[in-house]
Design a protein around this motif. Structure first.
Motif, short mmCIF file in Angstrom:
data_model
loop_
_atom_site.label_atom_id
_atom_site.label_comp_id
_atom_site.label_asym_id
_atom_site.label_seq_id
_atom_site.Cartn_x
_atom_site.Cartn_y
_atom_site.Cartn_z
N PRO A 1 0.82 -1.22 0.00
CA PRO A 1 0.00 0.00 0.00
C PRO A 1 0.86 1.27 0.00
O PRO A 1 2.01 1.24 0.44
CB PRO A 1 -0.81 -0.11 1.29
N LEU A 2 0.24 2.36 -0.46
CA LEU A 2 0.97 3.62 -0.63
C LEU A 2 1.66 4.07 0.66
O LEU A 2 2.82 4.50 0.63
CB LEU A 2 -0.01 4.68 -1.13
N LEU A 3 0.94 3.97 1.78
CA LEU A 3 1.53 4.41 3.05
C LEU A 3 2.83 3.66 3.33
O LEU A 3 3.85 4.26 3.70
CB LEU A 3 0.55 4.18 4.21
N GLY A 4 2.81 2.35 3.10
CA GLY A 4 4.01 1.55 3.32
C GLY A 4 5.15 1.98 2.42
O GLY A 4 6.30 2.10 2.86
N ALA A 5 4.82 2.26 1.16
CA ALA A 5 5.86 2.66 0.21
C ALA A 5 6.47 4.01 0.59
O ALA A 5 7.68 4.21 0.48
CB ALA A 5 5.27 2.71 -1.20
N VAL A 6 5.62 4.92 1.06
CA VAL A 6 6.10 6.26 1.44
C VAL A 6 7.01 6.18 2.67
O VAL A 6 8.08 6.79 2.71
CB VAL A 6 4.90 7.21 1.69
#
Lengths: 216, 101
Positions: free
Chosen positions: B82-87
């Motif tokens: 998910p985006l949060l993890g990638a950020v």
């Protein structure tokens, strides 16, 4: 889509934006901007890169013209960005003007629902959260909050391109999408060493004019 | 004084930049030609922001810890993190490379 969806979508960046807000406040005070002026600037200009550009000229004793021209050029991309969200913002003029102020790269990017359309509630929810953490961060910074140190030490500067990357790859690929993305990045990179800061992003926005070409 | 001139002028111009489109064109569909341009603004500008924020340092291009962070995020996104993890991963990797490289 609700305001809360917008807030949730920028949540990954709230810490980074707040930390850079603190950093702006600290550096603004060091640059002799006092306490009130940085807060007014964060509230009205609300654009990180432009604010850092202004204070770096002010802090180094540069010309007044340069202290204004650098951030203005950096924010020029908000003219086409504003046009892109215009269909989503309705109601009286004062409300459109007010809601438009919540547009920053990050709120604009998360409010994009594909095919060049934007969702007003996503934009306002996301922009509202970012404005709030930016103001809180600036306040802590001008009041002397040096707890964090340089946000770059925590790698927070890499959070922004990572978010944009995630949002870019999640987009529906309409015709010309990949070509324009490659050209946008290429034009911007090519211009970084050649032009004042900010101009590369303006030039990249102009790549979208390829949409005027007939079969694209 | 200088400070206030900068704050006032930059603030007013920015408010104008952001508000121009919504004030003049707000609340109704864009003409078809303009909406084709706007549809391509997201890929053009997002890609440019990624490129400049990964490689740009004032008016120079540099390869530094940010590339490792953004690269890690790219891999994570390809693996459907998910985006949060990638950020978060981008920040952590960048910080680690800065600390130890």
């Amino acid at each position: 889509m609700s305001y809360r969806d917008g807030a949730r979508r920028v949540a990954p960046l709230a810490v980074a934006v707040g930390a850079f807000g603190v950093s702006f406040g600290v550096l603004a005070r060091d640059a002799g901007m006092g306490v009130v002026a940085p807060l007014v600037m964060s509230a009205t200009t609300f654009a990180g890169a432009a604010q850092f550009a202004a204070l770096s000229v002010l802090g180094s004793g540069g010309a007044l013209f340069a202290a204004i021209a650098a951030p203005v050029l950096l924010n020029a991309r908000y003219v086409p960005v504003g046009v892109s969200v215009a269909p989503a913002l309705h109601g009286p003029v004062w409300r459109r003007l007010l809601e438009a102020q919540l547009v920053v790269d990050e709120s604009w990017a998360v409010a994009n629902v594909g095919g060049g359309r934007f969702d007003r509630k996503l934009l306002v929810g996301a922009g509202g959260v970012l404005w709030l953490v930016w103001m809180i961060g600036t306040t802590l910074g001008v009041l002397g909050g040096r707890l964090l140190g340089d946000p770059s030490r925590l790698g927070l500067d890499a959070a922004f391109p990572a978010l944009f990357l995630g949002l870019l790859v999640a987009q529906r690929r309409t015709r010309g999408f990949v070509l324009v993305a490659v050209l946008g990045a290429g034009v911007a990179l090519a211009l970084v060493p050649l032009t004042p800061v900010g101009a590369p992003l303006v030039a990249a926005s102009l790549v979208a004019l390829l949409g005027l070409a007939r079969d694209r | 004084m200088r400070v206030w001139v900068v704050v006032a002028v930059v603030g007013a111009v920015t408010i104008g930049f952001k508000g121009a489109g919504p004030v003049v064109l707000g609340g109704r569909p864009l003409p078809p030609r303009l909406s084709r341009v706007v549809a391509l603004l997201a890929p053009a500008l997002l890609a440019a922001l990624i490129a400049v924020q990964t490689f740009g340092a004032e008016r120079r291009l540099v390869v530094d810890a940010r590339l490792a962070g953004v690269g890690a995020a790219a891999v994570a996104l390809a693996l459907r993190v998910p985006l949060l993890g990638a950020v978060v991963l981008a920040s952590v990797v960048t910080a680690l490379v800065r600390a130890f490289a």
